[in-house]
Design an enzyme around this catalytic site. Structure first.
Site, mmCIF file in Angstrom:
data_model
loop_
_atom_site.group_PDB
_atom_site.id
_atom_site.type_symbol
_atom_site.label_atom_id
_atom_site.label_comp_id
_atom_site.label_asym_id
_atom_site.label_seq_id
_atom_site.Cartn_x
_atom_site.Cartn_y
_atom_site.Cartn_z
ATOM 1 N N GLY A 39 3.829 -0.230 -1.322
ATOM 2 C CA GLY A 39 3.768 -0.727 -2.692
ATOM 3 C C GLY A 39 5.030 -0.419 -3.469
ATOM 4 C CE1 TYR A 87 -3.234 2.875 0.461
ATOM 5 C CE2 TYR A 87 -4.100 1.696 2.355
ATOM 6 C CZ TYR A 87 -4.199 2.725 1.451
ATOM 7 O OH TYR A 87 -5.257 3.609 1.523
ATOM 8 C CB CYS A 88 0.918 4.334 0.051
ATOM 9 S SG CYS A 88 1.514 6.029 -0.064
ATOM 10 C CG LEU A 89 7.086 4.172 1.556
ATOM 11 C CD1 LEU A 89 7.973 4.390 0.348
ATOM 12 C CD2 LEU A 89 7.460 5.124 2.687
#
Length: 603
Positions: free
Chosen positions: A339, A335-337
């Site tokens: 990812g 998720y986000c960073l």
């Protein structure tokens, strides 16, 4: 404070004089202490080592130079503003004479600042509202025309012009906000006294810097009424705890699921409440779910780098998951960073001949190509990063409050000014809201890691270029990744713009499925099927152009979670196996979920 209701029933009375005097004395004493602290920091140079850390002055000096170089444009803009004001005065005069008129300008439907009926029904407040909207439209239009959107200087000028426009809204001031005026009249000013107490408390909490209280933080307890999906911590190192969740089905998919959350925020956005917990829902779908809970670092983590987050994070977690389950493969979510770290992990595994350890990879709102970082880009330039690195390496980390302020500025009306009005002008207590509690539960960033991330990914956009970035002894090449991948982005995401995430998905050479959800960075992801909210788009188009992809996409109502569930099931190992109980495998349980790392709060 004295009860506002007097003996006459519903008619408000003055606050009790003794209580009022004590309150004012307390406010005066606290204000003096804050002022003394402020003067002490000024004298010792603790405020700001640089005069303009965000490099705002360069943007506005550039705009001033453009204005001087193009007087015709300025005269045209001034004439247009004058015309709008003449039309507005004429409109207002007709209303004062009792005639029906159409507003010259209306607030956007998503603008909740002017919801009070007086903004429409009262001629004076309607004029104030329209005057503000006309002026703000003129100012932002002028900045845009002079600076454009292409350069960083232009984007920075536009961003800070919008910050100024938002700050000057009439809703933010006592005498031009009808709801505040009405409340002040009805409470005989007690709302302002209470608001001043709230302001001082927030200044004290921030040690002289304003840290707005967004929610009742006493209303929530991590591991109590939030973050309470059953599970056990089965691994711990200096950077993370690994949580294995208890099954809710008798059998589970053979291949386990490991989630890599960002460490810019705490993981429990994925496990906030039972009704919206992605973790709990994934468990109910028959997955053996593991999640990384990152430590909240202090100054001792100064030299902790991106390499450490890779090796002590997903690599060590994968070893533990495979040891516990006995399975050679895992399904991964980032998720986000988290990812972005997942992308680095996949390329690292491929370079080391270990790509078969991953059955599938899912990226939530993840940037791998940072060519268009959205509004966060206004904070990313060499001068700003020089200042930020000076601060980070001096204390060893980026303070969580500074990170929170940056994100709040991206939605200043919702996350700053609405609380200024509610807490300080209306004198109300913040509403208990679990999402805002999570948002205020700040995390620090180790200096070395965050410097690498901001410079190599954001400023240089080097991650997308094969072999340019080296992590844990490997030159990272995202084009070598052949792992089946699912990319989920959000159409209104202001942190990871979907066009950028779409471009990042094109870097992999394996099969990818791109899904675009409605709403933003959080609501677009945390959208359980039972809520029946929003929609998502799926396209069979192979176009590498995001807008062409969207044109060819089919809109589907509701959550994207079921689509992902069908997709990931194809990579879940086929046969079902008996449910795995945390702590009963090779790694014993260390403590109950959610563990101790997530409970470490920034003071």
């Amino acid at each position: 404070m004295a009860d506002q209701q007097g003996s006459t029933g519903d008619h408000p009375t003055h606050p009790d004089p003794n209580e009022f005097a004590h309150a004012m004395a307390d406010i005066a004493e606290r204000s003096q202490r804050l002022m003394n602290d402020f003067m002490r920091r000024q004298a010792t140079g603790q405020m700001m080592p640089f005069g303009d850390p965000l490099n705002v002055s360069e943007a506005f000096l550039d705009m001033t130079a453009r204005m001087m170089a193009n007087p015709a444009k300025i005269m045209e803009a001034q004439f247009n503003l004058w015309q709008d004001y003449m039309a507005l005065w004429q409109n207002a005069a007709q209303r004062w004479l009792g005639q029906e008129t159409e507003p010259l300008v209306r607030p956007d439907k998503s603008d909740h600042r002017f919801r009070d009926d007086m903004w429409q029904e009262n001629e004076v407040f309607d004029f104030i509202k329209q005057s503000y909207l006309v002026t703000s439209r003129w100012m932002l239009g002028l900045v845009h025309d002079l600076e454009g959107e292409e350069s960083l200087i232009g984007r920075k000028a536009d961003f800070y012009a919008r910050q100024l426009v938002d700050a000057m809204a009439p809703t933010n001031f006592l005498m031009t906000n009808p709801e505040v005026l009405r409340t002040t009249f009805e409470s005989k000013g007690e709302n302002l006294l209470k608001g001043l107490e709230h302001l001082l408390a927030d200044l004290e909490r921030g040690k002289g810097q304003l840290r707005i209280t967004m929610t009742d933080e006493q209303a929530f307890a991590v591991g109590g009424n939030i973050v309470n999906t059953p599970g056990k911590v089965v691994l711990q190192n200096r950077l993370m705890q690994l949580i294995q969740y208890s099954p809710s089905t008798e059998t589970v998919h053979k291949t386990p699921l490991l989630i890599i959350p960002p460490w810019i925020n705490k993981y429990y956005i994925l496990d906030l409440r039972e009704k919206n917990s992605f973790v709990r829902w994934a468990v109910s779908q028959g997955h053996t779910v593991f999640i990384i809970s990152w430590v909240n670092p202090d100054e001792t983590y100064r030299d902790t780098g991106f390499d450490d987050y890779l090796q002590l994070g997903p690599l060590e977690a994968m070893d533990a998951v495979q040891k516990i389950t006995g399975e050679p493969q895992v399904n991964l979510i980032g998720y986000c960073l988290g990812g972005t770290l997942l992308g680095v992990l996949l390329a690292w595994l491929h370079a080391n001949g270990q790509q078969d350890r991953v059955a599938s990879a899912t990226h939530f709102t993840t940037m791998l190509d940072f060519s268009d970082p959205g509004e966060l880009g206004v904070f990313i330039d060499p001068e700003t990063l020089d200042h930020l690195e000076h601060e980070m390496f001096e204390r060893g980390y980026l303070d969580g409050a500074e990170m929170a302020t940056t994100f709040n500025m991206l939605r200043s009306n919702d996350l700053i000014w609405s609380f200024v009005v509610n807490n300080y002008l209306m004198g109300k207590e913040p509403f208990p809201f679990d999402l805002l509690y999570w948002n205020s539960d700040s995390t620090r960033m180790p200096a070395a890691m965050h410097s690498f991330y901001l410079r190599r990914c954001y400023l240089e956009n080097a991650l997308k270029d094969p072999g340019t970035v080296s992590v844990a002894g490997v030159d990272i090449d995202l084009t070598t990744v052949k792992t089946p991948s699912y990319f989920l982005s959000a159409r209104e995401d202001h942190i990871a713009p979907w066009v950028s995430t779409f471009r990042g998905a094109q870097l992999y050479s394996g099969p990818t499925r791109f899904v675009l959800a409605a709403s933003g960075h959080i609501a677009g992801v945390i959208n359980p099927p039972a809520a029946n909210k929003y929609c998502h788009w799926i396209s069979a188009s192979r176009s590498k152009d995001p807008e062409k992809w969207l044109t060819a996409a089919t809109k589907h109502d509701g959550s994207w979670w079921p689509d992902w569930a069908k997709w990931v099931e194809r990579h879940a190992g086929g046969a079902q196996v008996p449910a795995r109980i945390p702590g009963e495998g090779p790694l014993p349980a260390l403590e109950d979920a959610p563990g101790s790392y997530v409970k470490m709060r920034v003071a």
